[in-house]
Design an enzyme around this catalytic site. Structure first.
Site, PDB file in Angstrom:
ATOM      1  N   HIS A 161       0.447   3.976  -0.998  1.00 55.56           N
ATOM      2  CA  HIS A 161       0.516   5.414  -1.291  1.00 55.56           C
ATOM      3  C   HIS A 161       0.067   6.171  -0.055  1.00 55.56           C
ATOM      4  O   HIS A 161      -0.807   5.734   0.675  1.00 55.56           O
ATOM      5  CB  HIS A 161      -0.394   5.786  -2.476  1.00 55.56           C
ATOM      6  CG  HIS A 161      -0.018   7.081  -3.089  1.00 55.56           C
ATOM      7  ND1 HIS A 161      -0.478   8.285  -2.614  1.00 55.56           N
ATOM      8  CD2 HIS A 161       0.815   7.375  -4.112  1.00 55.56           C
ATOM      9  CE1 HIS A 161       0.033   9.262  -3.345  1.00 55.56           C
ATOM     10  NE2 HIS A 161       0.836   8.743  -4.258  1.00 55.56           N
ATOM     11  N   ASP A 204       4.081   3.838  -9.886  1.00 53.49           N
ATOM     12  CA  ASP A 204       5.401   3.266 -10.230  1.00 53.49           C
ATOM     13  C   ASP A 204       5.363   1.778 -10.549  1.00 53.49           C
ATOM     14  O   ASP A 204       6.368   1.231 -10.991  1.00 53.49           O
ATOM     15  CB  ASP A 204       6.360   3.508  -9.051  1.00 53.49           C
ATOM     16  CG  ASP A 204       6.611   4.994  -8.867  1.00 53.49           C
ATOM     17  OD1 ASP A 204       6.291   5.515  -7.784  1.00 53.49           O
ATOM     18  OD2 ASP A 204       7.056   5.631  -9.832  1.00 53.49           O
TER      19      ASP A 204
HETATM   20  C1  SDX Z   1       5.269   8.128  -5.258  1.00 52.03           C
HETATM   21  O1  SDX Z   1       3.034  11.464  -2.426  1.00 52.03           O
HETATM   22  C2  SDX Z   1       2.909  11.311  -3.728  1.00 52.03           C
HETATM   23  O2  SDX Z   1       2.034  11.811  -4.353  1.00 52.03           O
HETATM   24  C3  SDX Z   1       4.015  10.477  -4.362  1.00 52.03           C
HETATM   25  C4  SDX Z   1       3.793  10.084  -5.800  1.00 52.03           C
HETATM   26  C5  SDX Z   1       3.835  11.290  -6.698  1.00 52.03           C
HETATM   27  O3  SDX Z   1       3.211  11.253  -7.762  1.00 52.03           O
HETATM   28  O4  SDX Z   1       4.587  12.235  -6.368  1.00 52.03           O
HETATM   29  O5  SDX Z   1       2.554   9.432  -5.966  1.00 52.03           O
HETATM   30  C6  SDX Z   1       4.906   9.147  -6.290  1.00 52.03           C
HETATM   31  O6  SDX Z   1       6.133   8.377  -4.453  1.00 52.03           O
HETATM   32  C7  SDX Z   1       4.487   6.842  -5.212  1.00 52.03           C
HETATM   33  C8  SDX Z   1       4.973   5.885  -4.057  1.00 52.03           C
HETATM   34  C9  SDX Z   1       6.195   5.112  -4.574  1.00 52.03           C
HETATM   35  N1  SDX Z   1       6.806   4.329  -3.427  1.00 52.03           N
HETATM   36  C10 SDX Z   1       6.740   2.995  -3.418  1.00 52.03           C
HETATM   37  O7  SDX Z   1       6.111   2.310  -4.220  1.00 52.03           O
HETATM   38  C11 SDX Z   1       7.552   2.367  -2.269  1.00 52.03           C
HETATM   39  C12 SDX Z   1       6.714   1.318  -1.557  1.00 52.03           C
HETATM   40  N2  SDX Z   1       5.624   2.003  -0.849  1.00 52.03           N
HETATM   41  C13 SDX Z   1       5.842   2.400   0.480  1.00 52.03           C
HETATM   42  O8  SDX Z   1       7.077   2.623   0.947  1.00 52.03           O
HETATM   43  C14 SDX Z   1       4.679   3.135   1.115  1.00 52.03           C
HETATM   44  O9  SDX Z   1       3.530   2.563   0.676  1.00 52.03           O
HETATM   45  C15 SDX Z   1       4.588   4.630   0.913  1.00 52.03           C
HETATM   46  C16 SDX Z   1       5.796   5.313   1.448  1.00 52.03           C
HETATM   47  C17 SDX Z   1       4.427   4.965  -0.534  1.00 52.03           C
HETATM   48  C18 SDX Z   1       3.350   5.130   1.635  1.00 52.03           C
HETATM   49  O10 SDX Z   1       3.494   4.791   2.958  1.00 52.03           O
HETATM   50  P1  SDX Z   1       2.326   5.179   4.025  1.00 52.03           P
HETATM   51  O11 SDX Z   1       1.025   5.410   3.378  1.00 52.03           O
HETATM   52  O12 SDX Z   1       2.886   6.251   4.886  1.00 52.03           O
HETATM   53  O13 SDX Z   1       2.128   3.874   4.789  1.00 52.03           O
HETATM   54  P2  SDX Z   1       3.054   3.393   5.955  1.00 52.03           P
HETATM   55  O14 SDX Z   1       4.498   3.481   5.527  1.00 52.03           O
HETATM   56  O15 SDX Z   1       2.631   4.088   7.213  1.00 52.03           O
HETATM   57  O16 SDX Z   1       2.647   1.856   6.022  1.00 52.03           O
HETATM   58  C19 SDX Z   1       1.335   1.479   6.459  1.00 52.03           C
HETATM   59  C20 SDX Z   1       1.411  -0.014   6.587  1.00 52.03           C
HETATM   60  C21 SDX Z   1       2.661  -0.482   7.357  1.00 52.03           C
HETATM   61  O17 SDX Z   1       2.326  -1.707   7.944  1.00 52.03           O
HETATM   62  P3  SDX Z   1       2.078  -1.743   9.567  1.00 52.03           P
HETATM   63  O18 SDX Z   1       3.415  -1.341  10.201  1.00 52.03           O
HETATM   64  O19 SDX Z   1       0.974  -0.723   9.831  1.00 52.03           O
HETATM   65  O20 SDX Z   1       1.686  -3.157   9.867  1.00 52.03           O
HETATM   66  O21 SDX Z   1       1.535  -0.595   5.288  1.00 52.03           O
HETATM   67  C22 SDX Z   1       2.777  -1.258   5.188  1.00 52.03           C
HETATM   68  C23 SDX Z   1       3.670  -0.720   6.276  1.00 52.03           C
HETATM   69  O22 SDX Z   1       4.648  -1.670   6.679  1.00 52.03           O
HETATM   70  N3  SDX Z   1       3.279  -0.926   3.860  1.00 52.03           N
HETATM   71  C24 SDX Z   1       3.782  -1.821   3.010  1.00 52.03           C
HETATM   72  C25 SDX Z   1       4.052  -1.112   1.840  1.00 52.03           C
HETATM   73  N4  SDX Z   1       3.721   0.168   2.000  1.00 52.03           N
HETATM   74  C26 SDX Z   1       3.249   0.287   3.272  1.00 52.03           C
HETATM   75  N5  SDX Z   1       4.023  -3.143   3.150  1.00 52.03           N
HETATM   76  C27 SDX Z   1       4.548  -3.762   2.062  1.00 52.03           C
HETATM   77  N6  SDX Z   1       4.831  -3.152   0.882  1.00 52.03           N
HETATM   78  C28 SDX Z   1       4.596  -1.837   0.744  1.00 52.03           C
HETATM   79  N7  SDX Z   1       4.859  -1.243  -0.412  1.00 52.03           N
END
Ligand code: SDX
Length: 393
Positions: A270, A327
Site C-alpha cells: 500500500h 483487496d
Molecule cells: C488500493 O491509495 C489508496 O488508498 C488505495 C486504496 C483505497 O482504498 O483507495 O487503499 C485501494 O488501491 C489498495 C492497493 C491495491 N493494489 C494492489 O494490491 C496491487 C499490488 N500492490 C502494488 O502494486 C503496490 O503495493 C502498490 C501500488 C499498492 C503500492 O506501491 P508503493 O507503495 O508505491 O510501493 P512501490 O511500488 O514503490 O514498491 C516498493 C517495493 C518495490 O520493490 P523494490 O523495487 O523497492 O525492490 O515493494 C515492491 C516493489 O517491487 N512491491 C511489491 C508489491 N508491492 C510493492 N512486490 C510484490 N508484490 C507487491 N504487491
C-alpha cells in the site's frame, strides 16, 4: 529521483490538499471517517449512516437518518430510456466501463441537478447514492441476459442491491442476514480513503468546474486499474492461477521475489499503510464467516491464508513493508456471495461513492483547496533550432 534530477524531500511530501473527511496513519494502521474509527463504524453503523457521516460530517440523528433514507429510497429508479443504454453494450462487456457510461448517462437525465447551486448539489448527491447500485445491478443482469428487477422500497439499501443483482421476477428473493451484513460492512470499509488515485481524480476533474457526474465517472475509470480498485479482481485471478498451475505457495512467492514476468503479490502493499491495512483485518474475519455459510472457494481462501502466512514470515515482504491490503480477502467474499470477479471493482465503486461525493463537495466548497494544476520538473532537451526535413539524419 528521476534520472539526473533529485527531488527536494519536501516535494514528495507536498500535500495535494487539506481535507477534514478521512484521517489515515499508515504506520499505526489507523483509519477514521470524520474522527470515528473504522472498526467502530464497521461494527455498529449502516452503509447509509456512514455515507451521511462522510458526506455531511456528523453522525445523523434518528430523524436526519430517516429523512436521508427516505430521500434515497425515492430515487433508486432510473429513467426507462436508460434501459436501452445497457442493451447497447455487448454482454461480455466489463461492468466498470458500463458503470462509468451509466453515470455519465445519468448526467443527461439529471434535469436541475447539474448546476452548482446548493439545491442542485444536494439533488445530485441523492441521485448518485440512490441510482448507482441500480445501474450496477442493471448492468450485471444485462450481461447475463436476465430480466432486470425494479428496486423494492420495502427493502434496505443493501437488500435492494442484493435482490436487483441476484433476484428473479419469478420468485421471492431469500436474504441471509449474515451475507447482507458482510456486504454492508465491506461497503462501509470502502467509503473513503483520503487522496487515493480515484478520489484525487474526482477532485482534479471537479476542480475544472466539471459537474459531479462527470467527476465521479472519471473516478470510476481511475478505480478500474489493477494497481488500485481492480486489485480485488486481480487477487482472485492470482489465487485461481496458483490453484490451476498446481505450483506451491512457496514456489509462487519465490516467483514474486524473483520478479518473474513482473508478477506481484496482488492484494499486498500500500502506498500509505506500511503496516497492516486496518480494513484487511476486518474483512478477513468476515471472509471466514461468509465462506462457512456459502459454497465459497474455501480452497482459494486456504491458498490466500498460506500466501499471507508465508509472505509475512519472509524478510523480502516485511523489509518492503508489504502487508495485506483491503483487496486481499474482499474478492473471496464477493465471489462467495455469487458475484463474478468482473463485478468486484464495481462493488468497490459503490462503496467509495460517498467518499468521492464528499471530497468533490469539500473541494467545490473551497475553490482554493484544490489539487488544481500540478506542475512538473522538466528533464527534456534544452532549447534547440528546427531542422528542415531534408537535413535530418
Ligand atoms: C488500493 O491509495 C489508496 O488508498 C488505495 C486504496 C483505497 O482504498 O483507495 O487503499 C485501494 O488501491 C489498495 C492497493 C491495491 N493494489 C494492489 O494490491 C496491487 C499490488 N500492490 C502494488 O502494486 C503496490 O503495493 C502498490 C501500488 C499498492 C503500492 O506501491 P508503493 O507503495 O508505491 O510501493 P512501490 O511500488 O514503490 O514498491 C516498493 C517495493 C518495490 O520493490 P523494490 O523495487 O523497492 O525492490 O515493494 C515492491 C516493489 O517491487 N512491491 C511489491 C508489491 N508491492 C510493492 N512486490 C510484490 N508484490 C507487491 N504487491
Amino acid at each position: 529521483s528521476s534520472g539526473n534530477v533529485t527531488f527536494d524531500p519536501g516535494f514528495a511530501n507536498t500535500a495535494a490538499c487539506t481535507s477534514s473527511i478521512t484521517y489515515i496513519d499508515g504506520d499505526k494502521g489507523i483509519l477514521r471517517y470524520r474522527g470515528y474509527p473504522i472498526e467502530q463504524l464497521a461494527e455498529q453503523s449502516t452503509f447509509l449512516e456512514t455515507a451521511y457521516l462522510v458526506i455531511y460530517g456528523e453522525l445523523p440523528t434518528a430523524a436526519q437518518l430517516a429523512d436521508f433514507e427516505d430521500r434515497i429510497r425515492r430515487k433508486t429508479m432510473i429513467d426507462e430510456a436508460m434501459r436501452n443504454l445497457f442493451h447497447s453494450f455487448p454482454r461480455r462487456s466489463h461492468p466498470m466501463p458500463v458503470l462509468a457510461a451509466g453515470i455519465i448517462a445519468l448526467s443527461t437525465f439529471s434535469g436541475d441537478s447539474l448546476g452548482d447551486s446548493p439545491a442542485a448539489i444536494e439533488k445530485a448527491t441523492d441521485r448518485l447514492i440512490a441510482k448507482v447500485p441500480t445501474l450496477a445491478a442493471f448492468g450485471y443482469k444485462n450481461s447475463r441476459g436476465e430480466p432486470t428487477l425494479y428496486p423494492d422500497n420495502s427493502l434496505s439499501y443493501i437488500q435492494n442491491f442484493e435482490r436487483m443483482s441476484f433476484g428473479y421476477p419469478t420468485e421471492p428473493y431469500h436474504f441471509e442476514p449474515q451475507i447482507t451484513r458482510a456486504l454492508e460492512v465491506l461497503l462501509i470499509l470502502h467509503a473513503d480513503h483520503e487522496q487515493n488515485c480515484s478520489t484525487s481524480t474526482v477532485r482534479l476533474v471537479g476542480s475544472s468546474g466539471a459537474n459531479i457526474y462527470a467527476s465521479v465517472a472519471a473516478g470510476v475509470n481511475a478505480l478500474s486499474g489493477p494497481l488500485h480498485g481492480g486489485a480485488n479482481q486481480a487477487v482472485l485471478e492470482m489465487l485461481e492461477q496458483i490453484k490451476a498451475s498446481g505450483i506451491s505457495v512457496k514456489e509462487y512467492i519465490q516467483q514474486v521475489k524473483d520478479r518473474k514476468a513482473g508478477i506481484k503479490l496482488m492484494g499486498f502493499g500500500h502506498r500509505i499503510y506500511k503496516n497492516y491495512d486496518p480494513r484487511a483485518s476486518i474483512i478477513k474475519k468476515h471472509a471466514d464467516e461468509v465462506l462457512k455459510l456459502k459454497e465459497g472457494r474455501r480452497d482459494l481462501l486456504e491458498i490466500a491464508q498460506e500466501l499471507e502466512q508465508t509472505a509475512l514470515a519472509d524478510d523480502y515482504f516485511t523489509e518492503r513493508k508489504l502487508y495485506p491490503n483491503v483487496d486481499f480477502y474482499s474478492g473471496l467474499i464477493y465471489e462467495a456471495m455469487g458475484f463474478p470477479k468482473e463485478m468486484f471493482t464495481v462493488l468497490f465503486a459503490i462503496g467509495r461513492l460517498p467518499g468521492w461525493i464528499a471530497q468533490w463537495r469539500e473541494m467545490r466548497s473551497n475553490p482554493k483547496n484544490k489539487i488544481g494544476r500540478p506542475r512538473q520538473i522538466y528533464v527534456g532537451n534544452p532549447e534547440r533550432a528546427f531542422v528542415p526535413i531534408d537535413e535530418r539524419r
